[in-house]
Design a protein around this motif. Structure first.
Motif, short mmCIF file in Angstrom:
data_model
loop_
_atom_site.label_atom_id
_atom_site.label_comp_id
_atom_site.label_asym_id
_atom_site.label_seq_id
_atom_site.Cartn_x
_atom_site.Cartn_y
_atom_site.Cartn_z
N SER A 20 -14.61 -10.89 1.94
CA SER A 20 -15.78 -11.60 1.39
C SER A 20 -16.98 -10.68 1.25
N THR A 21 -17.13 -9.75 2.17
CA THR A 21 -18.23 -8.78 2.04
C THR A 21 -18.05 -7.93 0.80
N LEU A 22 -16.82 -7.52 0.52
CA LEU A 22 -16.55 -6.74 -0.68
C LEU A 22 -16.87 -7.54 -1.94
N MET A 23 -16.52 -8.82 -1.97
CA MET A 23 -16.81 -9.64 -3.14
C MET A 23 -18.32 -9.81 -3.33
N ARG A 24 -19.07 -9.92 -2.25
CA ARG A 24 -20.53 -10.01 -2.37
C ARG A 24 -21.13 -8.72 -2.91
N VAL A 25 -20.54 -7.60 -2.54
CA VAL A 25 -21.03 -6.33 -3.07
C VAL A 25 -20.72 -6.22 -4.55
N LEU A 26 -19.52 -6.65 -4.97
CA LEU A 26 -19.17 -6.61 -6.39
C LEU A 26 -20.06 -7.55 -7.20
N ALA A 27 -20.42 -8.69 -6.60
CA ALA A 27 -21.31 -9.63 -7.29
C ALA A 27 -22.77 -9.20 -7.25
N LYS A 28 -23.06 -8.12 -6.52
CA LYS A 28 -24.41 -7.58 -6.39
C LYS A 28 -25.37 -8.55 -5.72
N THR A 29 -24.84 -9.37 -4.84
CA THR A 29 -25.69 -10.18 -3.98
C THR A 29 -25.89 -9.53 -2.62
N LEU A 30 -25.22 -8.42 -2.38
CA LEU A 30 -25.36 -7.65 -1.15
C LEU A 30 -25.40 -6.18 -1.52
N VAL A 31 -26.43 -5.49 -1.06
CA VAL A 31 -26.59 -4.07 -1.36
C VAL A 31 -25.88 -3.26 -0.28
N PRO A 32 -24.96 -2.38 -0.65
CA PRO A 32 -24.25 -1.60 0.38
C PRO A 32 -25.15 -0.53 0.99
N ASP A 33 -24.84 -0.14 2.21
CA ASP A 33 -25.59 0.93 2.87
C ASP A 33 -25.28 2.29 2.24
N GLU A 34 -24.06 2.46 1.76
CA GLU A 34 -23.67 3.71 1.11
C GLU A 34 -22.77 3.36 -0.07
N GLY A 35 -22.74 4.28 -1.04
CA GLY A 35 -21.88 4.10 -2.19
C GLY A 35 -22.57 3.37 -3.33
N ARG A 36 -21.82 3.16 -4.37
CA ARG A 36 -22.36 2.48 -5.56
C ARG A 36 -21.28 1.64 -6.22
N VAL A 37 -21.74 0.67 -7.00
CA VAL A 37 -20.87 -0.24 -7.74
C VAL A 37 -21.34 -0.27 -9.19
N VAL A 38 -20.42 -0.11 -10.11
CA VAL A 38 -20.71 -0.19 -11.54
C VAL A 38 -19.89 -1.34 -12.11
N VAL A 39 -20.57 -2.29 -12.73
CA VAL A 39 -19.93 -3.45 -13.33
C VAL A 39 -20.28 -3.47 -14.82
N ASN A 40 -19.29 -3.40 -15.66
CA ASN A 40 -19.49 -3.37 -17.10
C ASN A 40 -19.07 -4.72 -17.69
#
Length: 340
Positions: free
Chosen positions: A120-140
């Motif tokens: 669930s934490t991963l899904m929140r990061v992909l939805a950009k409702t949670l900012v990760p402490d490290e790394g980045r997410v690109v959603v096109n």
């Protein structure tokens, strides 16, 4: 009495310093020789990763790490409040640890793992409702997110008002919601219940309404987190068909589920997360088989059960009397019909 005249002291005249003139860069004279191309570092050695091609990749996750720092939750006494101000914390919780993967357009990615693994934490990061402490997410692409049942709904409002509330919060204009309202109600199969307060809905009715709103947003990427587990069998088949149509339009789906049969039949690949890390990523059936094997007790994985035999075959039977060699033990009985 006359005062002596003061001797005049001559001071050297110092010329004022002139500011240095800026150097004019020398322009090389044009030559007929061909220009030599400048060598650049390869993309793997550059600080920033090259931009993903939006025509091929829908989601890129690079080195995602999420850590939570929960405080001790006790009765708010003065001593504990002062200790909290001094920064006394419980142990740091690592929800995700260096997670990296990508999802192509038109691909269905399933996410499996035990409870508390970080799905669930991963899904929140992909939805950009949670900012990760490290790394980045690109959603096109345009994303529709259904991560938790009833999120974004007001239980005191009717289903009709919640349709507008959820659609407007997702970025649709009121005129667009007016045009799609009947389609949303028909898809959710709520009928006259659309005018009842949401707090009177069952979990299945709330799930149908949320999914109907999400699919009418015309998403390019659909994120689902166990929201269809509460629907009935007919609505599951209907939602499965809708998701297949989305994938047919080069859409992308990432969803979490504990239904391994649904994962194996619908997903192209499966991501197995264990204790916040990527345990395995690959074809769905292969990863699910490994995940199921890990769920078995250790003794069953190490030892194979002995073959089941009948009670009569538990002990070897004694050889028949005629099979005994002569001269050993009792003399064998003569064969019927006489002999030597």
């Amino acid at each position: 009495m006359s005062t002596p005249a003061k001797a005049s002291v001559e001071r050297p005249v110092v010329a004022a310093e002139q500011p240095d003139e800026p150097e004019v860069p020398q322009v090389p004279e044009p030559s007929d020789e061909p220009a030599v191309p400048v060598e650049r570092e390869p993309a793997a050695l550059q600080q920033e990763a090259p931009a993903a091609d939006p025509e091929e990749v829908a989601i890129i996750a690079e080195n995602i790490s999420v850590r939570f720092r929960p405080y001790l939750d006790r009765s708010p006494t003065f001593r504990r409040s002062m200790a909290r101000l001094r920064g006394r914390q419980a142990g740091e919780v690592v929800a995700l640890d260096n997670v990296s993967f990508d999802v192509k357009r038109g691909e269905v990615l399933g996410v499996v793992g035990r409870n508390g693994a970080g799905k669930s934490t991963l899904m929140r990061v992909l939805a950009k409702t949670l900012v990760p402490d490290e790394g980045r997410v690109v959603v096109n692409g345009r994303t529709s997110t259904l991560l938790q049942l009833g999120v974004g709904f007001n239980p005191e409002l009717s289903g009709r008002r919640n349709v507008y509330l959820g659609a407007l919060a997702s970025g649709l204009r009121k005129s667009v919601v007016d045009d799609r309202f009947d389609a949303i109600v028909d898809y959710s199969e709520l009928g006259d219940a659309i005018d009842r307060p949401l707090k009177t809905y069952s979990s299945g009715m709330t799930s149908r309404l949320a999914f109907a709103i999400g699919m009418n947003l015309d998403p390019d990427i659909l994120l689902l987190d166990e929201v269809l587990a509460v629907g009935d069998e007919a609505f599951r088949r209907k939602s499965r068909q809708t998701m297949e149509e989305l994938v047919g339009r080069s859409g992308t789906i990432v969803f979490v589920s504990h239904n391994m049969g649904q994962m194996a039949s619908f997903c192209d690949r499966v991501l197995w997360i264990h204790q916040g890390r990527v345990r395995r990523l690959g074809p769905s059936r292969r990863v699910i088989r490994a995940y199921r094997d890990s769920m078995r007790p250790a003794d069953h994985r190490r030892k194979k059960p002995p073959p089941v035999t009948s009670p009569d075959a538990a002990e070897p039977s004694a050889p028949p009397p005629e099979a005994a060699s002569p001269g050993e033990g009792e003399p064998s009985a003569p064969a019927s019909g006489g002999g030597d």
